[in-house]
Design a protein around this motif. Structure first.
Motif, short mmCIF file in Angstrom:
data_model
loop_
_atom_site.label_atom_id
_atom_site.label_comp_id
_atom_site.label_asym_id
_atom_site.label_seq_id
_atom_site.Cartn_x
_atom_site.Cartn_y
_atom_site.Cartn_z
N LEU A 115 0.89 -0.98 0.32
CA LEU A 115 -0.38 -0.29 -0.44
C LEU A 115 1.22 1.62 -0.24
O LEU A 115 0.64 2.25 -0.72
N LEU A 116 2.05 1.20 0.27
CA LEU A 116 2.67 2.27 1.14
C LEU A 116 3.53 2.30 -0.42
O LEU A 116 3.82 3.96 -0.47
N LEU A 117 3.99 1.79 -0.99
CA LEU A 117 4.84 2.12 -2.18
C LEU A 117 4.06 2.30 -2.99
O LEU A 117 4.07 3.22 -4.42
N LEU A 134 1.27 3.84 -2.87
CA LEU A 134 0.89 5.41 -2.32
C LEU A 134 1.93 5.88 -2.88
O LEU A 134 1.91 7.00 -4.12
#
Lengths: 289, 235, 317
Positions: free
Chosen positions: A98-100, A102
């Motif tokens: 998810l963070l990547l 994002l």
């Protein structure tokens, strides 16, 4: 509400719902197969719109070929990203993915803003779809009807492929137990890349559909993706059927909310999402993974 | 005439992370043989099968399947050479029906069993064909797991504890399945804790201890070496 | 232990820490004479915001996607109190902090039962509602924002209209916030939170009411975020809808992760980096979100522990 208004709002709701459906379908496939929450889906949507605009501006390629070519270009772009970066965050924890993605959303959008500027660019409605049908009780703009038709067709075709064909069977097996599936001779890594390509191509396709409707701008994906996430959470991550039905349903609900409280129509979706998260966190059609 | 070796493993070392699990496994299986690996829990039997299948990738040494070196190959490549794997946990897909589970593994060679032949061998499967994969009993799941690799035409079959926890009637069926494999000239490497079953089906037994093969007992010598066998198994 | 806890693992070189702290304080005091004070003010507010965010992230493992709600709401309430009601500086700050606290309790109550992805979504959705409210409520003036917020006087007599004085006031606020976070993390409360983070079933079996603890952590994090937001609004005379936008939530998350969520000082470094990049790149015309996004991508791929976390690993501090 008069019958005209009702039907008008229904159509608007279905249109929004169709876009939610295409994007959330892609998200569901990617999540189901890769375990990645692809926040960058909004960027791929925007890229699809931009690629079709670029094809028109620079290569004179019109809307109809762009409907096929732009999603292909987006898919190719997605494959590059998957093979260089995204595969590194596969694993049981969903947060790194998810963070990547994002970060990728921010980076891709930023690049487009830098290269093209933040302004919206118009994209012409194709000649065959201009105007509308003036039925006795409502005016149906051709392009909008086309949007709903195209989205729903593509969504249900995708659903069919995944649930009813041998390719779909293989995808579902690879999703459930990738190691064992490989031991049967099936090239699961290639399947996974293909799944990602399919997921982002759906977003790209939505982008092409959106271009004549909403104009083309680097910022077009970002606010949409937030709503799409809410939709996906309500429907349940990883459920193909759930994604389609929930999208259309929420789109219509949002459309009607607009009649009564225009500024707050988005909020309806978020309120539904919070309620669903509290009662059935896996979503209406999902199963706790 | 020299019988070709279907499987040749030399000095196989394998690691789970930093843990050195196989310390140089050597075995040879000729075409058409049925061979078991026996030993206590935790000595590395399953690890050996997984290494041969390529599922355990951190491995060194030599693994030759039908003369081809596969120590660096990926599982999907190894399967395509003609290897079929039935894991200990069976691995029936919950999201697929029984029928779909059965036809999921692609055909890798000619001569595999037809669906009709499979239903002949395992009639229970025919009855349950539309159910979801995991609605089957343990025995039925085991039969399904074996059936689906029989369909692929794989000539080297790796079975991990196929009779574990199953009722005698089902164990019998599985014995029949292995007999049919023998008749078709398949090569089978199986892990078995059940000595009686192992004795009945296999031509030879490799004994494993602490990540190495320590003994090999041909069928003819099994009765004579029964005490040693039981010692190896920790019985 | 699932996670290497750089924060409470006793440092092998306490003197290094002391020296670094000393240098930090000196820099803090001397900075406004070298660097434009208002820039430093903005930076310190974000440093505090990032540390407040990390208080939650570090102690509970929960990554919130809605912290802008606390930051921005406090900016509005503090700003309005100072402008329309004319309350003194300290009171405005406290009102902002209380806003953050109240909102944190409410949002925390709803969201802490979930974790990971679902927690992120709930906090995002709740923050979106706050964003929506910010547009609707008349006192926020929607797109125009709440401007002309007066600074007033600190302690009744220090005129904060001097940028340097405003800076020192901000520095004091930052230090107070940082000290609170430090105390919480090193307290029994902090230890229990980390025990819950590492093994929730075990903590429950030991009799801890995990939800209450998490709500407490959430509320404290929200309150301190409010403190940061209130200070920012008063110092920069402005509260805008961007302060409650999910982009702001994303920003603070990126700051904390870039710096390193496993350390106390990491978010400070992350906030400094992002604000400097923001400022520097804005002039050069390069796309800030692209650069920040790319850096963030590299962070996730290559230096998962963040800058300070990786440095600590490198030097075995």
């Amino acid at each position: 509400m008069s019958r005209d208004e009702f039907l008008g709002q229904l159509l608007v709701g279905l249109i929004n719902g169709s876009f939610y459906a295409l994007l959330s379908l892609g998200l569901s496939i990617i999540f189901g197969l890769l375990g990645i929450v692809n926040v960058a889906q909004g960027a791929f949507y925007m890229a699809g719109a931009f690629f079709s605009w670029m094809m028109l501006q620079w290569l004179g390629i019109g809307y109809w070929p762009a409907l096929i070519l732009a999603p292909l270009a987006v898919a190719a772009f997605g494959v590059v990203l998957e093979k260089t970066m995204i595969f590194r965050v596969y694993g049981p924890d969903h947060m790194p993915g998810l963070l990547l993605t994002l970060g990728l959303l921010m980076a891709i959008q930023g690049m487009f803003v830098y290269i093209f500027g933040a302004n919206a660019r118009p994209y012409p409605v194709p000649a065959e779809l201009r105007g509308g049908w003036d039925l006795d009780f409502v005016f149906l703009p051709k392009y909008r009807v086309w949007t709903v038709f195209a989205s729903v067709t593509v969504c249900f075709t995708t659903w069919f492929i995944i649930e009813k064909t041998s390719l779909g069977r293989t995808l579902r097996a690879a999703n459930e137990n990738p190691v064992l599936t490989r031991s049967f001779g099936i090239n699961v890594p290639a399947l996974i890349t293909m799944g990602f390509a399919l997921g982002v191509a759906l977003a790209g396709f939505a982008g092409v559909l959106a271009a004549p409707l909403y104009t083309v701008s680097p910022l077009m994906g970002v606010d949409l993706i937030i709503i799409v996430f809410a939709v996906v959470v309500v429907g349940g991550l990883g459920s193909i059927f759930g994604a389609i039905i929930t999208s259309l349903g929420l789109g219509v609900i949002e459309g009607f909310a607009k009649v009564f409280y225009p500024q707050g129509s988005n909020m309806v979706i978020f309120i539904v999402m919070i309620i669903v998260l509290l009662i059935k966190p896996a979503g209406l059609f999902g199963s706790e993974k | 005439m020299v019988t070709k070796n279907r499987l040749e493993v030399k000095n196989l070392q394998a690691f789970y992370g930093d843990s050195h699990v196989l310390h140089g496994v050597d075995l040879e299986i000729a075409e058409g043989e049925i061979v078991t690996i026996i030993g206590r829990n935790g000595v590395g039997k399953t690890t050996t099968l997984r290494a041969i299948m390529g599922i355990l990738s951190n491995r060194r040494g030599s693994i030759k399947i039908a003369g081809q070196e596969t120590i660096a190959a990926r599982p999907e490549q190894i399967a395509r050479i003609g290897v079929g794997y039935v894991p200990e946990e069976r691995g029936i897909f919950a999201s697929l029906s029984v029928a779909d589970n059965l036809i999921l593994p692609p055909i890798v060679a000619e001569g595999g069993m037809t669906i009709a032949e499979i239903y002949d061998l395992f009639p229970n499967l025919e009855e349950r064909t539309a159910s979801a994969g995991t609605r089957l009993s343990g025995g039925e799941q085991q039969m399904l797991a074996i059936a689906r690799v029989l369909r692929t035409g794989a000539s080297l079959l790796l079975l991990d504890e196929p009779t574990e926890g199953l009722a005698p009637t089902i164990v019998q069926r599985i014995g029949q399945a292995i007999d049919s494999m023998k008749r078709k000239g398949r090569t089978v490497l199986l892990i078995e804790q059940n000595i009686r079953f192992a004795m009945r089906v296999a031509d030879r037994h490799y004994v494993m201890e602490s990540g190495r093969i320590v003994d090999m007992i041909p069928r003819a010598q099994v009765a004579a070496k029964m005490q040693e066998l039981q010692h190896y198994l920790g019985v | 232990m699932a996670v290497v806890d750089h924060v409470t693992t006793p440092s092998t070189r306490p003197t290094v820490n002391l020296v670094l702290s000393g240098i930090g304080l000196v820099l803090l005091v001397a900075a406004p004479f070298v660097i434009y004070p208002l820039f430093l003010v903005k930076m310190l507010c974000f440093c505090l915001f990032a540390c407040a965010f990390n208080l939650l992230a570090h102690t509970t493992g929960l990554l919130s996607f809605g912290h802008a709600a606390f930051f921005g709401s406090a900016a509005y309430t503090a700003g309005y109190a100072a402008k329309a009601w004319g309350v003194p500086f300290e009171a405005a700050i406290l009102i902002g902090t209380a806003t953050g606290l109240g909102m944190g309790v409410a949002m925390g109550f709803i969201s802490v039962r979930r974790h990971g992805l679902y927690f992120a979504m709930i906090t995002l959705a709740l923050a979106q509602m706050v964003y929506f409210l910010a547009f609707q409520l008349p006192f926020t003036h929607a797109d125009d924002g709440l401007s002309g917020i007066p600074r007033g006087r600190a302690l009744g007599f220090i005129d904060l209209n001097s940028d340097v004085m405003m800076y020192y006031a901000t520095a004091v606020i930052f230090l107070i916030g940082y000290a609170i976070i430090y105390r919480v993390i090193h307290s029994p409360f902090g230890r229990i939170l980390r025990a819950i983070r590492d093994n929730q079933p075990r903590a429950i079996s030991l009799g801890y009411n995990v939800d209450t603890y998490k709500i407490a952590a959430f509320s404290l994090s929200a309150a301190l975020s409010g403190l940061a937001g209130a200070t920012k609004a008063i110092a920069l005379h402005l509260a805008t809808v961007y302060d409650v936008h999910w982009g702001m939530s994303g920003n603070v998350l990126v700051m904390a992760m870039l710096g390193g969520t496993e350390t106390l000082f990491g978010p400070v470094v992350g906030a400094i980096l992002v604000t400097v990049l923001d400022d520097y790149l804005a002039e050069s015309g390069l796309p800030v979100p692209a650069v920040v996004g790319t850096t963030f991508v590299l962070c996730i791929l290559l230096f998962r522990q963040g800058i300070v976390g990786e440095l600590k690993k490198l030097f075995k501090l």
